[in-house]
Scaffold this active site. Structure first.
Site, PDB file in Angstrom:
ATOM      1  N   GLY A  51       0.661  -1.082   0.017  1.00 34.54           N
ATOM      2  CA  GLY A  51       0.046   0.328   0.226  1.00 34.54           C
ATOM      3  C   GLY A  51       0.855   1.343   0.259  1.00 34.54           C
ATOM      4  O   GLY A  51       2.436   0.879  -0.059  1.00 34.54           O
ATOM      5  N   HIS A  99      -2.910   7.587   6.696  1.00 33.64           N
ATOM      6  CA  HIS A  99      -2.268   7.714   6.513  1.00 33.64           C
ATOM      7  C   HIS A  99      -2.752   9.617   6.093  1.00 33.64           C
ATOM      8  O   HIS A  99      -2.243  10.139   6.060  1.00 33.64           O
ATOM      9  CB  HIS A  99      -1.304   7.454   5.338  1.00 33.64           C
ATOM     10  CG  HIS A  99      -0.050   6.987   5.528  1.00 33.64           C
ATOM     11  ND1 HIS A  99       1.195   7.449   6.234  1.00 33.64           N
ATOM     12  CD2 HIS A  99       0.216   5.257   5.461  1.00 33.64           C
ATOM     13  CE1 HIS A  99       1.937   6.525   6.391  1.00 33.64           C
ATOM     14  NE2 HIS A  99       1.107   5.030   6.322  1.00 33.64           N
ATOM     15  N   CYS A 116       5.617   0.183   7.757  1.00 31.25           N
ATOM     16  CA  CYS A 116       5.144   0.693   6.774  1.00 31.25           C
ATOM     17  C   CYS A 116       6.110   1.542   6.015  1.00 31.25           C
ATOM     18  O   CYS A 116       7.835   1.240   6.481  1.00 31.25           O
ATOM     19  CB  CYS A 116       5.173   2.102   8.212  1.00 31.25           C
ATOM     20  SG  CYS A 116       4.121   3.553   6.968  1.00 31.25           S
ATOM     21  N   LEU A 117       6.656   1.947   4.940  1.00 35.80           N
ATOM     22  CA  LEU A 117       7.272   2.343   3.576  1.00 35.80           C
ATOM     23  C   LEU A 117       7.883   3.430   4.381  1.00 35.80           C
ATOM     24  O   LEU A 117       9.090   3.518   4.247  1.00 35.80           O
ATOM     25  CB  LEU A 117       6.660   2.389   2.063  1.00 35.80           C
ATOM     26  CG  LEU A 117       6.221   0.688   2.118  1.00 35.80           C
ATOM     27  CD1 LEU A 117       5.985   1.345   0.712  1.00 35.80           C
ATOM     28  CD2 LEU A 117       7.552   0.104   2.043  1.00 35.80           C
ATOM     29  N   GLN A 159       2.095  10.017   1.800  1.00 37.11           N
ATOM     30  CA  GLN A 159       3.886   9.673   2.022  1.00 37.11           C
ATOM     31  C   GLN A 159       5.060  10.006   0.566  1.00 37.11           C
ATOM     32  O   GLN A 159       6.878   9.561   0.658  1.00 37.11           O
ATOM     33  CB  GLN A 159       4.070   7.807   1.832  1.00 37.11           C
ATOM     34  CG  GLN A 159       3.389   7.068   3.230  1.00 37.11           C
ATOM     35  CD  GLN A 159       2.765   6.178   3.301  1.00 37.11           C
ATOM     36  OE1 GLN A 159       2.206   5.462   3.020  1.00 37.11           O
ATOM     37  NE2 GLN A 159       3.826   5.269   3.984  1.00 37.11           N
ATOM     38  N   HIS A 173      -4.914   0.896   7.294  1.00 36.04           N
ATOM     39  CA  HIS A 173      -3.336   1.751   7.491  1.00 36.04           C
ATOM     40  C   HIS A 173      -3.270   2.733   6.885  1.00 36.04           C
ATOM     41  O   HIS A 173      -2.393   4.081   7.512  1.00 36.04           O
ATOM     42  CB  HIS A 173      -2.170   0.974   6.916  1.00 36.04           C
ATOM     43  CG  HIS A 173      -0.734   1.447   7.099  1.00 36.04           C
ATOM     44  ND1 HIS A 173      -0.083   0.703   8.634  1.00 36.04           N
ATOM     45  CD2 HIS A 173      -0.156   1.804   6.731  1.00 36.04           C
ATOM     46  CE1 HIS A 173       1.443   1.339   8.125  1.00 36.04           C
ATOM     47  NE2 HIS A 173       1.240   1.854   7.225  1.00 36.04           N
ATOM     48  N   GLU A 174      -3.702   3.325   5.660  1.00 38.20           N
ATOM     49  CA  GLU A 174      -3.681   3.825   4.572  1.00 38.20           C
ATOM     50  C   GLU A 174      -4.120   5.017   4.540  1.00 38.20           C
ATOM     51  O   GLU A 174      -3.996   6.426   4.075  1.00 38.20           O
ATOM     52  CB  GLU A 174      -3.905   2.847   3.347  1.00 38.20           C
ATOM     53  CG  GLU A 174      -2.722   2.138   2.733  1.00 38.20           C
ATOM     54  CD  GLU A 174      -1.738   2.166   2.502  1.00 38.20           C
ATOM     55  OE1 GLU A 174      -1.175   3.621   2.401  1.00 38.20           O
ATOM     56  OE2 GLU A 174       0.039   1.193   2.907  1.00 38.20           O
TER      57      GLU A 174
HETATM   58  O1  K1U Z   1       1.144   2.190   4.057  1.00 41.09           O
HETATM   59  C1  K1U Z   1       3.198   1.748   3.752  1.00 41.09           C
HETATM   60  O2  K1U Z   1       3.856   2.468   4.435  1.00 41.09           O
HETATM   61  C2  K1U Z   1       2.985   0.592   3.125  1.00 41.09           C
HETATM   62  C3  K1U Z   1       3.005  -0.069   4.130  1.00 41.09           C
HETATM   63  C4  K1U Z   1       1.447  -1.182   3.737  1.00 41.09           C
HETATM   64  C5  K1U Z   1       1.430  -1.944   5.237  1.00 41.09           C
HETATM   65  C6  K1U Z   1       1.942  -3.408   5.504  1.00 41.09           C
HETATM   66  C7  K1U Z   1       1.984  -4.206   6.620  1.00 41.09           C
HETATM   67  C8  K1U Z   1      -0.227  -3.562   7.313  1.00 41.09           C
HETATM   68  C9  K1U Z   1      -0.076  -2.546   6.727  1.00 41.09           C
HETATM   69  C10 K1U Z   1      -0.362  -2.001   5.383  1.00 41.09           C
HETATM   70  C11 K1U Z   1       3.731  -1.601   3.461  1.00 41.09           C
HETATM   71  O3  K1U Z   1       3.431  -2.197   3.184  1.00 41.09           O
HETATM   72  S1  K1U Z   1       5.330  -2.477   4.312  1.00 41.09           S
HETATM   73  C12 K1U Z   1       5.910  -3.467   3.094  1.00 41.09           C
HETATM   74  C13 K1U Z   1       4.825  -4.499   2.985  1.00 41.09           C
HETATM   75  O4  K1U Z   1       4.346  -5.030   4.240  1.00 41.09           O
HETATM   76  C14 K1U Z   1       5.691  -5.532   2.130  1.00 41.09           C
HETATM   77  C15 K1U Z   1       6.329  -5.956   1.762  1.00 41.09           C
HETATM   78  C16 K1U Z   1       6.430  -6.940  -0.018  1.00 41.09           C
HETATM   79  C17 K1U Z   1       6.016  -7.729   0.867  1.00 41.09           C
HETATM   80  C18 K1U Z   1       4.379  -8.277   1.765  1.00 41.09           C
HETATM   81  C19 K1U Z   1       4.915  -7.332   2.671  1.00 41.09           C
HETATM   82 ZN    ZN Z   2       2.446   2.896   6.569  1.00 44.68          ZN
END
Ligand code: K1U
Ligand code: ZN
Length: 171
Positions: free
Chosen positions: A45, A139, A93-94, A50, A135-136
């Site tokens: 997401g 944000h 979270c990225l 972001q 989560h998004e």
């Molecule tokens: O919003 C963001 O920062 C993105 C975030 C979203 C998220 C992750 C976990 C739970 C809820 C929301 C991410 O994508 S972090 C990376 C991640 O979870 C992932 C990366 C590669 C493969 C699978 C998952």
């Molecule tokens: Zn996030």
């Protein structure tokens, strides 16, 4: 085209994003760039704040590695109902790289949004999709997953991110 992702702490990640009034080619291009950025990271997401844009836009795709992609582009997403049952998921979270913590949220949420073509849409999300869309949307309201943690854990993660940003600035 990929865009740089803001890293916490950044004041833009704490602000409430403004509703999108009219879809434009510029906003569609932003959504495409956000999908490119999310897939490249990789992530499931991404919300417009972001990448430093304070508009209510998010993208997500929670399909596992082997499945065909299922990208969602949501303008002005709103949760219209949430289940009483909850799920605990270890979130990342990225904007807070390499930090993970358990967060409890409603297990199912019904979401209303405007899609890329300007159509009003509604859908019920469950499992990881429900966690991710919440989560998004957080944000878009200036909230991060670390805001659900104790002040001590939050401060520890914030200090790690300050150090990471200093190191990245020096490199
Ligand atoms: O919003 C963001 O920062 C993105 C975030 C979203 C998220 C992750 C976990 C739970 C809820 C929301 C991410 O994508 S972090 C990376 C991640 O979870 C992932 C990366 C590669 C493969 C699978 C998952
Ligand atoms: Zn996030």
């Amino acid at each position: 085209m990929k865009r740089p992702i803001l890293i916490h702490p950044d004041p833009r990640l704490k602000k409430v994003a403004a509703p999108v009034a009219d879809l434009s080619d510029e906003l569609r291009e932003l959504a495409d760039d956000m999908l490119d950025t999310m897939y490249d990271a990789p992530g499931i997401g991404l919300a417009a704040p972001q990448v430093g844009v304070m508009s209510r836009l998010l993208v997500m795709d929670c399909v596992k590695d082997d499945g065909p992609p299922k990208p969602f582009v949501m303008f002005n997403p709103e949760i219209i109902s949430a289940s009483n049952t909850t799920n605990v998921y270890e979130e990342g979270c990225l904007s807070i790289p390499e930090q993970y913590a358990d967060v409890e949220r409603p297990a199912e949420v019904e979401v209303r949004w405007i899609d890329r073509d300007g159509n009003a849409r509604e859908e019920l999300f469950a499992g990881l999709w429900a966690t991710c869309v919440q989560h998004e949307i957080d944000h878009l309201d200036g909230k991060l997953f670390i805001d659900y943690l104790s002040p001590m854990k939050r401060q520890m993660i914030t200090r790690k991110m300050q150090k990471l940003k200093r190191e990245r600035a020096r490199a």
